[in-house]
Design an enzyme around this catalytic site. Structure first.
Site, short mmCIF file in Angstrom:
data_model
loop_
_atom_site.label_atom_id
_atom_site.label_comp_id
_atom_site.label_asym_id
_atom_site.label_seq_id
_atom_site.Cartn_x
_atom_site.Cartn_y
_atom_site.Cartn_z
N HIS A 184 0.82 -1.21 0.00
CA HIS A 184 0.00 0.00 0.00
C HIS A 184 0.85 1.26 0.00
CE1 HIS A 184 -3.64 -2.23 1.62
NE2 HIS A 184 -3.90 -1.81 0.41
N ARG A 318 -12.30 -2.61 -18.17
CA ARG A 318 -11.92 -3.99 -17.89
C ARG A 318 -13.03 -4.64 -17.10
NH1 ARG A 318 -6.73 -5.50 -14.39
NH2 ARG A 318 -7.97 -4.70 -12.66
N ASN A 430 2.10 -6.38 -14.74
CA ASN A 430 2.20 -6.76 -13.31
C ASN A 430 1.96 -8.26 -13.17
OD1 ASN A 430 2.17 -3.98 -13.10
ND2 ASN A 430 0.06 -3.87 -12.37
N CYS A 478 -0.68 -1.79 -20.02
CA CYS A 478 -1.37 -1.05 -18.96
C CYS A 478 -0.87 -1.42 -17.57
CB CYS A 478 -2.88 -1.25 -19.05
SG CYS A 478 -3.38 -2.95 -18.76
C1 PEP Z 1 -1.58 -5.99 -14.60
O1 PEP Z 1 -1.67 -7.13 -14.15
O2 PEP Z 1 -0.54 -5.52 -15.11
C2 PEP Z 1 -2.74 -5.09 -14.54
C3 PEP Z 1 -2.72 -3.91 -15.14
O3 PEP Z 1 -3.81 -5.50 -13.81
P1 PEP Z 1 -3.88 -5.44 -12.19
O4 PEP Z 1 -2.65 -4.74 -11.70
O5 PEP Z 1 -5.14 -4.72 -11.88
O6 PEP Z 1 -3.92 -6.90 -11.86
MG MG Z 2 -3.62 -7.98 -13.65
#
Ligand code: PEP
Ligand code: MG
Length: 543
Positions: A184, A318, A430, A478
């Site tokens: 966080h 999304r 991510n 993203c």
């Molecule tokens: C990702 O996984 O890169 C993503 C943008 O989705 P989240 O971080 O919401 O899982």
């Molecule tokens: Mg993700």
């Protein structure tokens, strides 16, 4: 001067005297006798006071992420089972502060045993305990100090309540001894634009008042710097912020090649300033902390609010990304031994199809009522068949532009086939890092595996971008990596068509792209792909 090293968690330089977080209250010895009814009243009064304080902070929080985190803590404080358990402990002969401490210790052990996301929430529980105990003892709330001058805040780790209430004009930067790059502390510091370094061993040994400078990109922390150095670091940061505030316009390389710079948002409140569009509208916020899913009408209203703010612009919605690091109680998902590899994202529709169909219906109604250019994508797709089935569902709801996120290596390896029946791809780096390296994205100890500069990750992104170029369809990024101004050059050079990030990160990326031609970006991407390690990739790109 002494140099310490941590992990850069929120970019930018900052310098100033350090001051540490106010310590938690010390628990006094348990009294020999107690008046149970007075102690029970004290528990209730403490809950009321703490819930009111956290709610006030949530209302004042500058963004939805911070506010939601605080509201989740309010719900924890008001949990009836917690109050009932404290009553039982008091009937057993203890006082209010000890009863609260004992009850929360039981919750803490359960969170730790659950591991993953819940284990990361342990600091929220500890923070709650300290606040409740301080309220019982009539002490000031533990937390951020007020030394009466701008300063760098140092702490073992920060609870969401501390980070969300930070005033960037007073708290110039943050350094924590613990926490990880996806904690966080890191996420909220980035949203607030406060430079931060996490996992910095030795920072707690630095005395209050010492002049320290930090670099939130490299993770370097210098202690005992001179006043001139501190002034220089802060002046450079201010000049950078002012210069970037003046930057505007669409993303372009120096020779005019467009790379759309889009915003990642959780609700209309996160739309700050002018943006080309939204590349990732995370819809989970609507579903958090509830025992029933939001109704069709509620969803239509929330989506319309975002679409209405962006007439004529692209908004990529999304569909719900539930499960694993985003557990949603209303789905009542069975306990899974390995939730990150279980029913999450699009997979939820296998057992509860109505969640997806209700959402697509609401998006379609909202899109028809507003003038935004609405695209829809779904997370956690593993196969081309899943992508095709999603495109069919979207078409059945009248949503013509359907795409998928690339977060699973299997989908990245077959990007060409995945693209066959959908209109676009958006790479979630991510999760793609987490699954490519078998490294939990919440685990600070594995930060170097989760580094987007890892050549294996760059290789997967390259093959998705190439599939997009071949099919003549857009492929965006993203994940957090899109916000790194140097990495953005690699992505543009690989053929990525849009970059989506926290709105605050856009100016630095715009500036970086504008300083390089497409051909230079291609050379840069080639150098990064040829490197053997993330460090070598970074060094090659800087050269
Ligand atoms: C990702 O996984 O890169 C993503 C943008 O989705 P989240 O971080 O919401 O899982
Ligand atoms: Mg993700």
């Amino acid at each position: 001067m002494r140099e310490l090293r941590g992990i850069g968690a929120s970019p930018g330089g900052a310098a100033g005297p350090v001051h540490r977080l106010a310590p938690p209250p010390a628990l006094p010895p348990a009294p020999a006798t107690v008046d149970p009814s007075a102690e029970k009243t004290a528990v209730r009064a403490a809950v009321l006071a703490v819930a009111a304080d956290l709610t006030r902070r949530a209302d004042a929080a500058p963004d939805t992420t911070a506010a939601e985190v605080l509201r989740a803590q309010v719900m924890m404080a008001q949990d009836e089972t917690l109050i009932d358990a404290a009553d039982v402990a008091i009937d057993g002969g203890t006082d209010a502060p000890h009863a609260i401490t004992d009850v929360l210790a039981v919750h803490r052990a359960a969170f730790e045993a659950a591991g993953g996301y819940l284990a990361e929430r342990v600091s929220d529980l500890d923070d709650l305990r300290d606040r409740l105990v301080a309220a019982c003892l009539g002490l000031p709330m533990p937390g951020v100090p007020d030394p009466g001058r701008p300063f760098l805040l140092i702490a073992r780790d920060l609870a969401p309540a501390d980070t969300a209430g930070l005033d960037p004009a007073l708290v110039l930067g943050l350094v924590t001894a613990e926490g990880g790059p996806t904690s966080h502390t890191a996420i909220l510091a980035r949203t607030l634009g406060i430079p931060a370094v996490v996992r910095c061993a030795g920072i707690l040994d630095v005395a209050d008042g010492t002049l320290v400078s930090l670099d939130g990109s490299t993770g370097v922390v210098a202690t005992g710097v001179s006043a001139e150095t501190a002034t220089g670091v802060n002046a450079a940061r201010l000049a950078e912020i002012e210069r970037r505030a003046r930057s505007h316009g669409p993303g372009r390389t120096a020779d005019g090649h467009p790379v759309a710079l889009l915003a990642n948002i959780g609700s209309a409140r996160d739309l700050t300033g002018e943006v080309e569009g939204v590349g990732l509208f995370r819809t989970e916020l609507l579903y958090l902390d509830r025992s029933d899913p939001p109704s069709h009408e509620e969803q239509v209203a929330a989506y319309r609010e975002v679409f209405a703010a962006l007439p004529g612009r692209k908004v990529v919605v999304r569909t719900l990304d539930a499960g694993a690091d985003k557990p949603l109680p209303f789905l009542r998902l069975a306990g899974e031994p390995n939730p990150a590899l279980g029913i999450r994202g699009l997979r939820v529709a296998r057992q509860t199809p109505s969640v997806l169909t209700t959402q697509l219906g609401a998006i379609a109604v909202a899109a028809a009522a507003e003038d935004a250019e609405v695209w829809v994508m779904t997370p956690m797709v593993a196969t081309a068949a899943e992508a095709s089935a999603f495109a069919v569902s979207c078409r059945e709801h009248g949503l013509s532009t359907a795409g998928v996120m690339i977060e699973v290596p299997a989908a990245a390896l077959r990007a060409g086939q995945v693209l066959r029946d959908v209109g676009f791809l958006s790479i979630g780096t991510n999760d793609l890092s987490q699954y490519t390296f078998a490294a939990d994205r919440m685990c600070g100890d594995l930060a170097e595996l989760l580094d987007p500069w890892q050549p294996a990750l760059i290789g997967l992104i390259a093959s998705c971008a190439a599939a997009g170029v071949e099919a003549g369809k857009p492929v965006g990024v993203c994940g957090e990596s899109a916000a790194d101004p140097d990495f953005a050059l690699v992505l543009a050079g690989l053929g990525i068509t849009s970059l989506s990030m926290a709105p605050r990160s856009i100016p630095a990326v715009r500036e970086s792209l504008a300083a390089h031609t497409l051909d230079e970006c291609r050379q840069i991407a080639k150098a990064a792909l040829a490197a053997d390690t993330p460090e070598a990739a970074r060094a090659a790109v800087r050269r």
